[in-house]
Write an enzyme that holds these catalytic residues in place. Structure first.
Site, PDB file in Angstrom:
ATOM      1  N   GLY A   1      17.178 -20.629 -10.327  1.00 28.59           N
ATOM      2  CA  GLY A   1      16.480 -21.964  -9.965  1.00 28.59           C
ATOM      3  C   GLY A   1      16.956 -23.341  -9.856  1.00 28.59           C
TER       4      GLY A   1
ATOM      5  N   GLY B   1      21.228 -18.143  -7.838  1.00 24.59           N
ATOM      6  CA  GLY B   1      21.450 -17.565  -6.332  1.00 24.59           C
ATOM      7  C   GLY B   1      21.552 -18.808  -5.185  1.00 24.59           C
ATOM      8  N   ARG B   2      20.534 -19.533  -5.179  1.00 21.27           N
ATOM      9  CA  ARG B   2      20.591 -20.750  -4.044  1.00 21.27           C
ATOM     10  C   ARG B   2      21.791 -21.619  -4.504  1.00 21.27           C
ATOM     11  NH1 ARG B   2      15.897 -22.336  -1.877  1.00 21.27           N
ATOM     12  NH2 ARG B   2      14.984 -21.417  -3.855  1.00 21.27           N
TER      13      ARG B   2
ATOM     14  N   TYR C   1       7.781 -22.193   3.855  1.00 21.94           N
ATOM     15  CA  TYR C   1       7.188 -23.118   2.785  1.00 21.94           C
ATOM     16  C   TYR C   1       7.673 -24.582   3.064  1.00 21.94           C
ATOM     17  CZ  TYR C   1      10.238 -19.508   0.629  1.00 21.94           C
ATOM     18  OH  TYR C   1      11.217 -18.581   0.309  1.00 21.94           O
TER      19      TYR C   1
ATOM     20  N   CYS D   1       8.271 -17.630  20.048  1.00 22.90           N
ATOM     21  CA  CYS D   1       6.816 -17.927  20.550  1.00 22.90           C
ATOM     22  C   CYS D   1       5.977 -18.080  19.331  1.00 22.90           C
ATOM     23  CB  CYS D   1       6.522 -16.623  21.305  1.00 22.90           C
ATOM     24  SG  CYS D   1       7.600 -16.606  22.974  1.00 22.90           S
TER      25      CYS D   1
ATOM     26  N   TYR E   1      18.833 -17.648   1.375  1.00 24.23           N
ATOM     27  CA  TYR E   1      17.526 -17.429   1.966  1.00 24.23           C
ATOM     28  C   TYR E   1      17.474 -17.690   3.563  1.00 24.23           C
ATOM     29  CZ  TYR E   1      16.578 -17.292  -3.042  1.00 24.23           C
ATOM     30  OH  TYR E   1      17.019 -17.083  -4.276  1.00 24.23           O
TER      31      TYR E   1
ATOM     32  N   ARG F   1      12.532 -20.401   6.253  1.00 21.41           N
ATOM     33  CA  ARG F   1      11.751 -21.438   5.347  1.00 21.41           C
ATOM     34  C   ARG F   1      11.145 -22.572   5.646  1.00 21.41           C
ATOM     35  NH1 ARG F   1      14.965 -23.731   2.029  1.00 21.41           N
ATOM     36  NH2 ARG F   1      13.935 -23.508   0.227  1.00 21.41           N
TER      37      ARG F   1
ATOM     38  N   GLU G   1      20.940 -16.690 -13.811  1.00 24.52           N
ATOM     39  CA  GLU G   1      20.933 -16.024 -12.559  1.00 24.52           C
ATOM     40  C   GLU G   1      20.982 -17.059 -11.456  1.00 24.52           C
ATOM     41  OE1 GLU G   1      17.247 -13.923 -13.330  1.00 24.52           O
ATOM     42  OE2 GLU G   1      18.157 -12.097 -14.003  1.00 24.52           O
TER      43      GLU G   1
HETATM   44  C1  LIG Z   1      15.096 -15.651  -6.879  1.00 25.82           C
HETATM   45  C2  LIG Z   1      15.197 -15.435  -8.417  1.00 25.82           C
HETATM   46  C3  LIG Z   1      16.700 -15.867  -9.132  1.00 25.82           C
HETATM   47  C4  LIG Z   1      17.495 -16.867  -8.208  1.00 25.82           C
HETATM   48  O1  LIG Z   1      16.652 -18.101  -7.970  1.00 25.82           O
HETATM   49  P1  LIG Z   1      17.345 -19.471  -7.011  1.00 25.82           P
HETATM   50  O2  LIG Z   1      16.336 -20.265  -6.892  1.00 25.82           O
HETATM   51  O3  LIG Z   1      18.105 -18.628  -5.785  1.00 25.82           O
HETATM   52  O4  LIG Z   1      18.570 -19.793  -8.240  1.00 25.82           O
HETATM   53  C5  LIG Z   1      17.045 -15.792 -10.331  1.00 25.82           C
HETATM   54  N1  LIG Z   1      16.415 -14.898 -11.079  1.00 25.82           N
HETATM   55  C6  LIG Z   1      15.292 -14.273 -10.408  1.00 25.82           C
HETATM   56  C7  LIG Z   1      14.225 -13.242 -11.573  1.00 25.82           C
HETATM   57  C8  LIG Z   1      14.800 -14.605  -9.344  1.00 25.82           C
HETATM   58  O5  LIG Z   1      13.675 -13.666  -8.838  1.00 25.82           O
END
Ligand SMILES: *Cc1c(COP(=O)(O)O)cnc(C)c1O
Length: 437
Positions: A251, A295-296, A337, A364, A393, A333, A293
């Site tokens: 996150g 991601g983004r 959102y 469309c 994403y 996205r 963890e």
């Molecule tokens: C989506 C998710 C992440 C990654 O979130 P980011 O905002 O992309 O960093 C990490 N852990 C879990 C459990 C998630 O669902």
């Protein structure tokens, strides 16, 4: 243009073109066509290394797992494996891709709130490192399968700590209304722990929580850490439970637009470490390993999308629509959102801004708008629009709505480009169609 949007190796070159990874975006468009996603590989490596180094510098046992739902394909898994990252997967498809990439099995963590039997079996067959168990149904299935197979598995229990982080604030909710995880407040987390401690083939390494996305401060993480560790102390006294791993999820925020003010990666990580260390001392609980963890924050601002500009619709005194050759099919996205993006004309980066355009996709749907009110030079169909921070994403959520083929993905580094995912063809779109006659 806000220079801070030029992350990593992005810059304007002598030809007034946007350059990324030492490659001119105009030449990328000539070679691969549009739309095309482009990833700055050195930026991804830099971020992966920064997450890991910050833990190493402080001698903290940690795992940094790439939350691969942000962008999943063979090449990115190969890259993350080479960077010695752990990997989060959330489905059989992501797991299959990881196996094809020969991802080290013990570095794979399996998430998800409704893992199917075949997904669980595939993960057991590959002997992955950890299941992040989400609910009682999964726990009892895992118990049955591991007994049948006489196979040990390590798990984390996903708990909802009653902390939700938002971009600019966090809120604590008494009881969390979420489809994910075991609730801490209503006793379900404790019940799950007691049950799993009795299961003969299940080793509960610790706890997991994930409090939100695109988070710009550290208070939410600290609050979640406090709650989980204080609870673990209680469980240590009650059940002799040892919290060996504390996974605080992902996150961590990135910049999409000028107004976004994410913290440096080091600050997020150092704050997590400080909090875990101080609580650990205060309540006399041994330091757990810290797992995260992202991601983004690993891939988001390393990616851009290049589009060809097409039609325009000027509504006097109302708005100028500028359409591009992609849209919600390659970036859902904004429609999903209300996510904000910004961009530049990649072939005329420093030209004088004269107009305000609203960037429309070609689908469309009236809601297929990528950016509202983007200041740009006067644009026409010879121009290329580069949209920043589309690496997370974007491709992962791409669809074939309107039977639009998904764009290719190109990796760039040190002046070289590599095709990571091919452009879909019309024939690809029809490969699963069955003829009635
Ligand atoms: C989506 C998710 C992440 C990654 O979130 P980011 O905002 O992309 O960093 C990490 N852990 C879990 C459990 C998630 O669902």
């Amino acid at each position: 243009m806000d220079e801070r949007l030029l992350t990593g190796t992005m810059r304007m070159n002598k030809a007034n073109h946007l350059e990324i990874g030492g490659v001119d975006t105009v030449s990328l468009v000539e070679k691969y066509g549009t739309p095309v996603y482009v990833y700055d590989i050195s930026q991804i490596k830099y971020k992966a290394r920064t997450f890991k180094m910050t833990f190493q510098k402080r001698n903290i046992k940690a795992q940094v797992a790439y939350a691969s739902k942000a962008f999943s394909c063979l090449a990115i898994y190969q890259l993350m494996a080479k960077e010695e990252m752990s990997l989060d997967v959330v489905s059989g498809g992501e797991l299959f891709t990881a196996i094809q990439a020969e991802y080290p099995n013990k570095k794979i963590h399996f998430h998800g709130n409704n893992k199917s039997d075949s997904e669980i079996i595939a993960a057991l067959d590959y002997d992955i490192g950890c299941f992040v168990v989400d609910n009682f149904y999964e726990l009892s299935k895992l118990n049955e399968y591991t007994k049948q197979r006489q196979q040990k598995v390590s798990i984390l229990l996903r708990v909802t700590p009653g902390v939700e982080a938002h971009t600019h604030e966090y809120i604590t909710t008494g009881q969390t209304d979420s489809k994910f995880g075991f609730d801490l407040e209503n006793g379900q987390a404790q019940q799950a722990l007691e049950m799993s401690l009795e299961m003969p083939y299940i080793d509960v390494m610790g706890l997991h929580c994930h409090i939100g996305s695109q988070i710009f401060e550290t208070d939410g993480f600290s609050l979640a850490i406090d709650k989980l560790m204080i609870q673990s102390k209680e469980w240590q006294l009650l059940f002799d439970f040892q919290l060996r791993v504390l996974n605080v999820g992902g996150g961590f925020g990135i910049r999409y637009i000028s107004e976004d003010e994410p913290l440096p990666i080091e600050d997020y990580v150092n704050n997590l470490i400080d909090e875990v260390q101080s609580v650990s001392e205060k309540i006399q609980l041994p330091m757990p390993e810290i797992w995260i963890e992202p991601g983004r924050s690993l891939v988001g601002d390393a990616g851009i999308t290049l589009y060809q500009v097409g039609s325009q619709k000027k509504i006097p005194d109302v708005r100028n629509y500028l359409a591009i050759d992609g849209g919600m099919t390659d970036n859902i996205r904004p429609a999903l959102y209300d996510a904000k993006y910004t961009g530049v004309l990649a072939n005329r980066v420093a030209d004088t801004v004269e107009e305000t355009y609203s960037i429309a996709g070609k689908c469309c749907e009236s809601g297929d708008m990528l950016i509202w009110d983007l200041p740009l030079p006067k644009a026409d169909a010879t121009d290329i629009l580069a949209v920043f921070s589309t690496g997370a994403y974007g491709y992962a959520m791409a669809s074939n709505y309107n039977r639009i083929p998904r764009p290719p993905v190109v990796f760039v580094e040190n002046g070289k480009d590599f095709l990571a995912i091919k452009r879909e063809s019309y024939a690809d779109l029809m490969r699963l169609d069955c003829s009635l006659y």
